[in-house]
Write an enzyme that holds these catalytic residues in place. Structure first.
Site, short mmCIF file in Angstrom:
data_model
loop_
_atom_site.label_atom_id
_atom_site.label_comp_id
_atom_site.label_asym_id
_atom_site.label_seq_id
_atom_site.Cartn_x
_atom_site.Cartn_y
_atom_site.Cartn_z
N GLY A 217 0.68 -1.34 0.06
CA GLY A 217 0.01 0.09 -0.02
C GLY A 217 0.63 1.25 0.02
N GLU A 218 1.99 1.14 0.39
CA GLU A 218 2.86 2.51 0.57
C GLU A 218 3.35 3.04 -0.72
OE1 GLU A 218 5.87 1.44 3.22
OE2 GLU A 218 4.78 1.33 4.85
N ILE A 219 3.16 2.02 -1.94
CA ILE A 219 3.54 2.58 -3.16
C ILE A 219 1.99 2.52 -4.13
CG2 ILE A 219 6.00 2.09 -3.22
CD1 ILE A 219 5.26 -0.50 -4.66
#
Length: 251
Positions: free
Chosen positions: A130-132
């Protein structure tokens, strides 16, 4: 990029791309795919150990190759990845992951495709997708809930917190914890035990336990292909390189 060695009926595969810290670039994916095909065709191989370097088991996808791209290229990247997933999941050989250092994103997923996970005390696990601006992939939406249960899997995949080896063992992500640097030795010992067992029951047990994976991979391909072109993925990728928190807007 893939170092392969043998100890009797056990094969040790080591991801070895220090320039990219063992990230799943297309060259590494293709090398791993070819190696897995070779191993599956070799009836003298009875068990496989998968490992990386001392600091990086695998940090996931090659972020430098991500970003907005033609749909055909995104589909090709997923096709190769899913061939690897299927080979690992449906292999007639049991697989043991020996994790030292970071296993993030797709690297975490590779470990979850293995039957047994051995972690050195340096090991750190993180979903990270989710961080990218991406959804979980490499089959982890199938493998992780079956390892830890749906509730813990939700927490791991949605919050993206880092797990050390003891936290991972408590959740069921890791089966054995050893001192730093000892993961390969312990994994090889377990693989040698498995290599002495009758191969047909192992192969059939693995095939039944992984039934249903293809349905998840189909949804995964649809979702990730869409997200590759999303603004949030481009923002997440930019934030990664600029070493800053990403600001997502849901588009």
């Amino acid at each position: 990029m893939i170092d392969m060695s043998r100890d009797g009926a056990v094969v040790l595969l080591r991801l070895n791309d220090p320039e990219r810290r063992n990230a799943l670039s297309m060259p590494l994916r293709l090398a791993l795919l070819d190696t897995l095909r070779e191993i599956e065709a070799d009836t003298t191989v009875r068990a496989v150990v998968l490992t990386g370097s001392d600091k990086f088991f695998c940090p996931g996808g090659d972020v430098t190759a991500m970003g907005e791209q033609p749909k055909i290229e995104a589909l090709d990247r997923m096709r190769v990845l899913h061939e690897i997933v299927r080979l690992m999941a449906y292999s007639s050989k049991p697989l043991i992951a020996a994790v030292e250092g970071w296993a993030v994103g797709g690297g975490f997923s590779l470990a979850m495709l293995c039957d047994t996970v051995v972690a050195g005390r340096s090991a750190r696990f993180k979903a990270g997708f989710g961080e990218i601006g991406m959804a979980p992939d490499t089959g982890i939406l199938f493998t992780l809930p079956r390892r830890v249960g749906i509730g813990p899997a939700r927490q791991i995949l949605l919050y993206n917190d880092v797990m050390d080896c003891e936290q991972a063992r408590a959740l069921g992500v890791v089966d054995h914890v050893v001192e730093t640097g000892g993961a390969v030795e312990q994994a090889r010992s377990l693989a040698l035990r498995l290599a002495q067992k009758p191969p047909l029951p192992i192969a059939l047990t693995r095939s039944v336990l992984n039934a249903g994976l293809d349905d998840i991979l189909l949804r995964e391909r649809e979702i990730q292909t869409m997200l590759f072109s999303s603004s949030d993925h481009l923002e997440g990728r930019a934030a990664f390189f600029e070493k800053r928190p990403a600001v997502f807007h849901g588009n």
